[in-house]
Structures are given as structure tokens and as C-alpha cells.
Design an enzyme around this catalytic site. Structure first.
Site, mmCIF file in Angstrom:
data_model
loop_
_atom_site.group_PDB
_atom_site.id
_atom_site.type_symbol
_atom_site.label_atom_id
_atom_site.label_comp_id
_atom_site.label_asym_id
_atom_site.label_seq_id
_atom_site.Cartn_x
_atom_site.Cartn_y
_atom_site.Cartn_z
ATOM 1 N N ASP A 131 0.913 -1.228 0.112
ATOM 2 C CA ASP A 131 -0.031 -0.133 0.152
ATOM 3 C C ASP A 131 0.943 1.209 -0.009
ATOM 4 O OD1 ASP A 131 -1.748 2.168 1.422
ATOM 5 O OD2 ASP A 131 -3.236 0.583 0.750
ATOM 6 N N HIS A 132 0.398 2.375 -0.789
ATOM 7 C CA HIS A 132 1.457 3.383 -1.176
ATOM 8 C C HIS A 132 1.271 4.195 0.115
ATOM 9 C CE1 HIS A 132 3.358 6.206 -3.126
ATOM 10 N NE2 HIS A 132 3.311 5.703 -4.337
ATOM 11 N N SER A 133 0.276 4.046 1.368
ATOM 12 C CA SER A 133 0.367 4.711 2.601
ATOM 13 C C SER A 133 1.686 4.624 3.338
ATOM 14 C CB SER A 133 -0.730 4.607 3.135
ATOM 15 O OG SER A 133 -0.966 3.007 3.854
ATOM 16 N N ASN A 158 5.949 8.682 2.830
ATOM 17 C CA ASN A 158 5.606 9.527 1.716
ATOM 18 C C ASN A 158 6.055 10.968 1.791
ATOM 19 O OD1 ASN A 158 3.953 7.736 -0.532
ATOM 20 N ND2 ASN A 158 2.902 7.594 1.583
#
Length: 408
Positions: A48-50, A250
Site C-alpha cells: 500500500d502506498h500509504s 511519503n
């Protein structure tokens, strides 16, 4: 199995249609013991990009592999060498004085370019959108099925063009992207015919350039806003010898870059234009400002407001672009030789995302494309590769390469 490569592509595509279970860790690992044209087997990391951006996630995976192997063999060094910035040499007093005079002009340019970029982002969020083309997605494209393909190039070809043109690798890749998409769109628009009368008879003339004029196509480029975490640092974090200190997560900013879609008679014009554009973007503080603004939106109005603002920008642009620098030497993954790294993303409100990843002496181009709008993503890889070869031939032909006689 008739086509192992196609099997792997379909499997990865099917993974993009499945959401991660929120009751479990937000990552999965799938291992396909299928020999493809590029490797004997394939390991697929779905994360997951989180959890983090591309830079931190790739470093994290390599750190986990290196930590596992180092613990089994404490006396052996397994850390892949990541590129690091060269230390600047000492400069003389005259250079310092000259830079002081130039600093005023540079400061003005920074403010000017930052304001222009922020105004363009705001206009895009409100009303300004790209031209409708065969690769332009609309609202809802983030849930459409995607295909994921990649192509492995020789990184030395990119460096050859880079050194000959005195530009950066990123400039070359932006030029490759602009030229490759021009080729692809020219094919998608199809051949046209022109009919006219000559000497009393009708003559049909075919035109090779079918691109419409004045196309507005922009790429959303991710800028890394922090120093890339080294694999050694992340291993120390995993061993609890060092605090996290923002190494994961991120921390990227987005800037919009216009792409000139046209068939140039002079191939190197793409690189010159890319360098000019990227030089301006490097002076802009817009990526940092946008990152801060999104954080403020989250703090004051919640995550949904920030997501809505980001989506409004992505819906009105065409392409996603990133370039991640990988290990300078080929390494191993849990004891197995790592052939290539192909990062990509799904769930983004874009019909086309192009990721460049360096690894040793290889350059991997990973393309994520909407299945309905772009049914032939391999053609995009072909056009990108052909554009790079045209650049290489052009610099050799113009005599910009030293010892060109030794090149094949």
C-alpha cells in the site's frame, strides 16, 4: 505454458483489481516460479502506498533482504551500493563573489517559477485540463483494469546521450518520454489521406504526421523531497539501532510539466527542450509548497479533502512520471540473484503511468496503462526504446561522442 511473460502480466493485472485486506498488514508477496524472458522466476511485492513512496519502499525491500543475509553470515558484507551525491570541491574566493552577484537573480527566478507553477496547479484544480487524447483518462479511471508491462534497456545508452549532450539522466528520460509518446500518439491517430487534383486527375497523398496541433498534454512528476535512505540506514532502523527520522513514508512533491507532442525533424530537440523545462522546475519550490498545502488540508479539513484536491489535478492531466535511482551494482534478494526491479502503481486517477528504474547497468521502464484506453502498452515501450536509439544514433552521427568507433 505458451507465453510465460503474458501469464505474469495477467497475474499482476489481476492483483491490481483486488484490494488489500485492512485487517492484515498492508502488503503481500507473490512468488511465481515461472521462467520468463527476463528472469527464472518473479517475486511480486504488493504494498500500500500509504506505507511509503517508491524510493523508501525499494530501499526497504533491499534492506530486509540484506539484513536477513547478513544475520546468517555476519562476516560478509551484502549491502548493495546506492548512488550518493558527490562532495563538492573547495571553491575560490572569486567564485564565491560571483555567486553572490548571481544569487539575487537566482532568488528572483525561484520566486517567479514557484508562483507560476502554483498558479498552474490551482488553475488545473479549478478548470484547466489537458486535451482529450487516446491516452487521457477521465473520472473513474482509477478503478479501471490496468495492464503492467516493462522493458529493460541498457543504461549505458542513456549515459552516452547524457554525456554527449551535457545534460542529466533525467533530462534524457524526459526527452525519451516526449519523443516516445509523440510516436505512439501519431500511430493511434492513424494515417490520413489528402485528395487533390493534379493535371486533370485525382491524386491521393498519404501523410505520415497525423498529430493534431496545439495538444495540451502534461505529466505529473514526483519530486523526492528528502535524501534517499540508504540500505545501511534502514537496516539499522530494523535492528533498532537508529530512529526512523522520516526515512519511510511519503515525502514527495508533485510538479506539472508540459509535454510538446510533435514529430521533430531534429531528434535532439526533444532533449534540449526537456533540459530547459527541467532546469526551470528544479528552481521552483512548488513541490515543497504543494506538499505543505496538502498537509495543511489534512490537518484542517481531513484526508478526504486532500485526496479530492489531488484527484482534481490528476483527472485533468494525462501522464504520471517518475525516475527512481536504484543500486549501482546488481545484488541478491534473499540469496537469489536479482535480475531487475520494475516499480509501478495502480489505483491512480491516470490512464498512463511511466516509471523509470535504474539497476546496475540496466534501465527498466515500467508502464501501467488502462486496458480500455491503451490496449497495446507494449507499443509504448517499443516507441520509448526506439526514441532512445534515435537519440543515440543522432549524437554519434553529429560527432558528439568520443571514441564513437568503439561503439556497436
Amino acid at each position: 505454458m505458451e507465453s510465460p511473460d503474458e501469464f505474469v502480466e495477467k497475474f499482476v493485472s489481476s492483483l491490481s483489481r483486488q484490494t488489500l485486506d485492512p485487517t492484515k498488514p498492508l502488503w503481500e508477496i507473490h512468488i511465481l516460479n515461472v521462467k520468463t524472458s527476463d528472469a527464472n522466476s518473479t517475486a511480486i511485492f504488493k504494498i500500500d502506498h500509504s506505507i511509503g513512496d517508491g524510493v523508501s519502499l525499494i530501499s526497504l525491500v533491499l534492506a530486509c533482504a540484506a539484513m536477513r543475509r547478513s544475520s546468517n553470515n555476519p562476516g560478509v558484507e551484502y549491502l548493495p551500493v546506492m548512488p550518493s551525491k558527490k562532495q563538492k570541491a573547495n571553491i575560490g574566493i572569486m567564485v564565491v563573489i560571483k555567486r553572490l552577484f548571481l544569487s539575487f537573480w537566482t532568488g528572483f527566478l525561484i520566486v517567479y517559477y514557484t508562483l507560476i507553477d502554483l498558479i498552474m496547479v490551482l488553475a488545473t484544480m479549478l478548470f484547466l485540463k489537458d486535451t482529450k487524447t487516446p491516452i487521457k483518462g477521465e473520472r473513474g479511471v482509477e478503478i479501471s483494469p490496468k495492464r503492467f508491462v516493462h522493458r529493460i534497456f541498457d543504461l549505458d545508452d542513456v549515459k552516452l546521450v547524457k554525456n554527449a549532450m551535457h545534460v542529466s539522466v533525467n533530462d534524457v528520460l524526459m526527452g525519451v518520454t516526449e519523443a516516445g509518446l509523440s510516436r505512439y500518439l501519431n500511430t493511434r491517430y492513424g494515417a490520413t489521406t489528402e485528395k487533390h487534383t493534379e493535371n486533370g486527375g485525382e491524386v491521393i497523398k498519404k501523410s505520415n504526421n497525423t498529430l493534431p496541433k496545439n495538444l495540451r498534454i502534461r505529466a505529473g512528476i514526483s519530486f523526492n523531497l528528502r535524501p534517499s535512505p540508504s540500505v545501511k540506514d534502514l537496516i539499522e532502523v530494523l535492528d533498532e539501532k537508529k530512529e526512523l527520522m522520516g526515512m519511510w513514508g511519503n515525502l514527495v512533491g508533485i510538479v506539472l510539466v508540459p509535454l510538446t507532442i510533435a514529430l521533430e525533424d531534429e531528434p535532439l530537440a526533444y532533449i534540449r527542450r526537456a533540459k530547459s523545462t527541467m532546469d526551470r522546475k528544479k528552481l521552483s519550490l512548488a513541490p515543497h509548497c504543494i506538499y505543505v498545502l496538502l498537509k495543511l488540508l489534512i490537518n484542517f479539513f481531513g484526508t478526504k479533502a486532500a485526496v479530492l484536491a489531488a484527484k482534481n489535478v490528476s483527472y485533468k492531466t494525462t501522464v504520471g512520471f517518475s525516475n527512481v535511482v536504484g543500486p549501482k551494482e546488481e545484488t541478491n534478494l534473499f540469496g537469489h540473484p536479482l535480475s531487475y526491479i520494475s516499480p509501478t502503481a495502480s489505483g491512480f486517477p491516470l490512464a498512463l503511468v511511466i516509471n523509470y528504474q535504474s539497476y546496475g547497468n540496466k534501465l527498466v521502464i515500467a508502464v501501467a496503462a488502462d486496458e480500455k484506453l491503451i490496449p497495446n502498452p507494449h507499443q509504448i515501450c517499443d516507441d520509448l526504446h526506439n526514441s532512445l536509439q534515435v537519440f543515440k544514433e543522432a549524437v554519434i552521427k553529429k560527432g558528439l561522442v568520443k571514441d564513437a568507433s568503439n561503439l556497436c
